[in-house]
Write an enzyme that holds these catalytic residues in place. Structure first.
Site, short mmCIF file in Angstrom:
data_model
loop_
_atom_site.label_atom_id
_atom_site.label_comp_id
_atom_site.label_asym_id
_atom_site.label_seq_id
_atom_site.Cartn_x
_atom_site.Cartn_y
_atom_site.Cartn_z
N SER A 154 36.19 -29.25 -0.47
CA SER A 154 35.13 -28.25 -0.50
C SER A 154 34.41 -28.33 -1.83
O SER A 154 34.92 -28.90 -2.79
CB SER A 154 35.73 -26.86 -0.33
OG SER A 154 36.55 -26.57 -1.45
N LYS A 155 33.21 -27.76 -1.88
CA LYS A 155 32.42 -27.77 -3.12
C LYS A 155 33.22 -27.22 -4.28
O LYS A 155 33.22 -27.76 -5.38
CB LYS A 155 31.16 -26.92 -2.93
CG LYS A 155 29.98 -27.73 -2.46
CD LYS A 155 28.73 -27.38 -3.24
CE LYS A 155 27.71 -28.49 -3.15
NZ LYS A 155 26.79 -28.39 -2.07
N ARG A 156 33.90 -26.12 -4.01
CA ARG A 156 34.65 -25.45 -5.07
C ARG A 156 35.76 -26.37 -5.62
O ARG A 156 36.16 -26.28 -6.76
CB ARG A 156 35.27 -24.18 -4.50
CG ARG A 156 35.87 -23.23 -5.50
CD ARG A 156 36.07 -21.87 -4.86
NE ARG A 156 37.05 -21.93 -3.79
CZ ARG A 156 38.36 -21.81 -3.97
NH1 ARG A 156 38.83 -21.63 -5.18
NH2 ARG A 156 39.19 -21.87 -2.96
N HIS A 157 36.23 -27.26 -4.76
CA HIS A 157 37.33 -28.13 -5.16
C HIS A 157 36.89 -29.53 -5.54
O HIS A 157 37.69 -30.45 -5.56
CB HIS A 157 38.38 -28.19 -4.04
CG HIS A 157 39.25 -26.98 -4.02
ND1 HIS A 157 39.72 -26.42 -2.86
CD2 HIS A 157 39.72 -26.22 -5.02
CE1 HIS A 157 40.45 -25.36 -3.15
NE2 HIS A 157 40.45 -25.21 -4.45
#
Ligand code: GLU
Length: 465
Positions: A240-243
């Site tokens: 994911s973007k956050r990761h």
């Protein structure tokens, strides 16, 4: 007589966004494989989808590749520009009886799809066996006449992969506006570019099956495929973007060096015994398809930092100074003159040993470049009590007349001063550090004094006394 084809690999991004970290890894593997075998690594921009492709995205991808040091051979190929050639090959497929014009309306296709689904088979157009002269005077698509036999693909990572014929529809090759579709264009382009090895994400594995059918129908050599598992997030789930599902420029901005990111990406899904750290020459010498892992790798930022730290230590100090300076120039509240730059350059051999990224290096040089006078807080302010200030006053006098401003001589001078004062070194070191750095992280005091020079040291002492 030697008759081996030169190895040609390619990277074929769709220009709909930045150069994603996963795409960068695919490109790296493809580039290394070509280099390892003295072949060529080509770049093809898959810009057939006009609605989603943008010039900005093309620029971002090329910039990302250049930054990461993934140089391609020759000019980038535009897939869109080759549409005429794609249509020519579709005509050849029709002439061979391997493709056909289909006049089904969208509603008819929907009904066929539903029936095929209900009967557990693939979509077959009624036009595959009809005489095209019966076709109405309305737009048509061209479909592939999917052969009624199983498909097998020998994959360099996944091993043999098989599909039953019923899994492949009569695929559209040309849309009604004459635009070629992805699977057709990829086959034609890879063939024409002489691509021998296709290394890409395993989200394209099924396309590998479809493309195998098209190669067969054309009587063309099928390239070697290696479909690599996608990168997973630290939690083992889809990235994911956050990761970290970001473009390479985001990693550049986080302060990774291109060689550090290259090394980290290399090891993300490929292994070579226990070896973690690779110079570029070592990468080229070691890379092979056999080392590609079958299970998805997880992004691990701690490891990325430690790999980058290795490359920070190895990096040329003048280059690091330039890279760091470019980052600092956008920051307010720093002394960014020639003197400041000279301090940074002079301390780089030491500071690069302690920073895993350029961002950490920014913290390491802050003590030199912050604007005077410093605001002292907490422990730093406390270290500058009356006694300490009186002592710093005497130290300032001693340093003003101290001749040898080299690091060892300054170290000796500080020790000698502590002895004269009849106190332990901490009684000198603590307040001195507070006055000179304002509490910012900094190396050894004698090193710091040597780098800053007498005038600056005396000025900073003066600020507090
Ligand atoms: N353009 C495709 C993508 O960006 C890649 C196609 C391929 O490598 O065959 O996913």
């Amino acid at each position: 007589m030697q008759n081996k084809r030169p190895i040609i690999t390619r990277f074929a991004p769709s220009p709909t966004g930045y150069l994603h970290i996963g795409g960068a890894r695919t490109a790296l593997f493809s580039a290394l494989f070509a280099r390892r075998h003295g072949g060529q690594f080509k770049l093809r921009i898959e810009d057939t989808d006009r609605a989603r492709s943008t010039d900005d995205a093309v620029t971002a991808i090329l910039d990302g590749m250049r930054w990461l040091g993934l140089d391609w051979d020759g000019e980038p190929v535009s897939q869109f520009a080759r549409a005429e050639r794609h249509r020519e090959v579709v005509d050849a497929l029709i002439a061979r009886g391997a493709a056909f014009r289909c006049w089904c309306t969208p509603d008819e296709v929907e009904a066929l799809r539903q029936t095929a689904f209900d009967e557990g088979r693939a979509l077959r157009s009624p036009w595959r066996d009809r005489d095209p002269s019966e076709g109405p005077d309305t737009p048509f698509v061209v479909r592939f006449k999917a052969p009624d036999r199983d498909v097998a693909l020998q994959d360099g990572v996944q091993g043999e992969v098989r599909w039953a014929a019923k899994e492949f529809d009569d695929l559209v090759l040309l849309r009604s506006d004459g635009a070629p579709t992805y699977n057709l264009a990829v086959v034609v382009d890879d063939h024409d570019m002489g691509v021998t090895h296709v290394i890409r994400g395993d989200d394209h594995l099924v396309n590998g099956g479809r493309q195998t059918q098209i190669y067969d129908a054309l009587g063309w050599n099928i390239p070697h495929f290696a479909h690599i598992p996608l990168i997973h997030g630290p939690d083992g789930k889809k990235l994911s973007k956050r990761h970290g599902a970001l473009g390479v420029e985001a990693y550049r901005d986080m302060g990774y060096l291109p060689e550090g990111l290259r090394n980290y990406l290399l090891r993300l899904g490929w292994s070579h015994g226990d070896k973690e750290l690779f110079t570029d020459a070592e990468m080229v010498a070691a890379f092979d398809l056999a080392g590609l892992n079958k299970s998805p790798a997880r992004l691990d930022f701690d490891k990325m930092a430690s790999v980058n730290a290795f490359h920070m230590k190895r990096a040329d100090s003048a280059r690091l100074t330039d890279l760091l300076w470019a980052r600092l120039e956008t920051k307010p509240g720093l002394r960014l003159d020639e003197t400041g730059r000279a301090w940074v350059r002079a301390s780089m051999d030491t500071l690069k040993e302690r920073a895993a990224t350029l961002a950490e290096l920014e913290d390491q040089v802050y003590f030199m470049l912050r604007l005077r006078p410093f605001t002292m807080e907490g422990k730093t302010a406390k270290a500058l009590d009356e006694d300490a200030l009186a002592r710093l006053g005497r130290l300032s006098k001693a340093l003003a007349s101290h001749n040898d401003w080299s690091e060892p001589a300054l170290g000796d001078a500080l020790k000698a001063f502590a002895e004269t004062e009849g106190v332990g070194f901490g009684k000198i070191g603590q307040p001195l550090r507070a006055a000179i750095t304002g509490g910012a992280p900094a190396p050894d005091m004698s090193f710091v004094l040597a780098v800053l020079g007498r005038d600056e040291v005396l000025a900073r002492l003066n600020d507090v006394i």
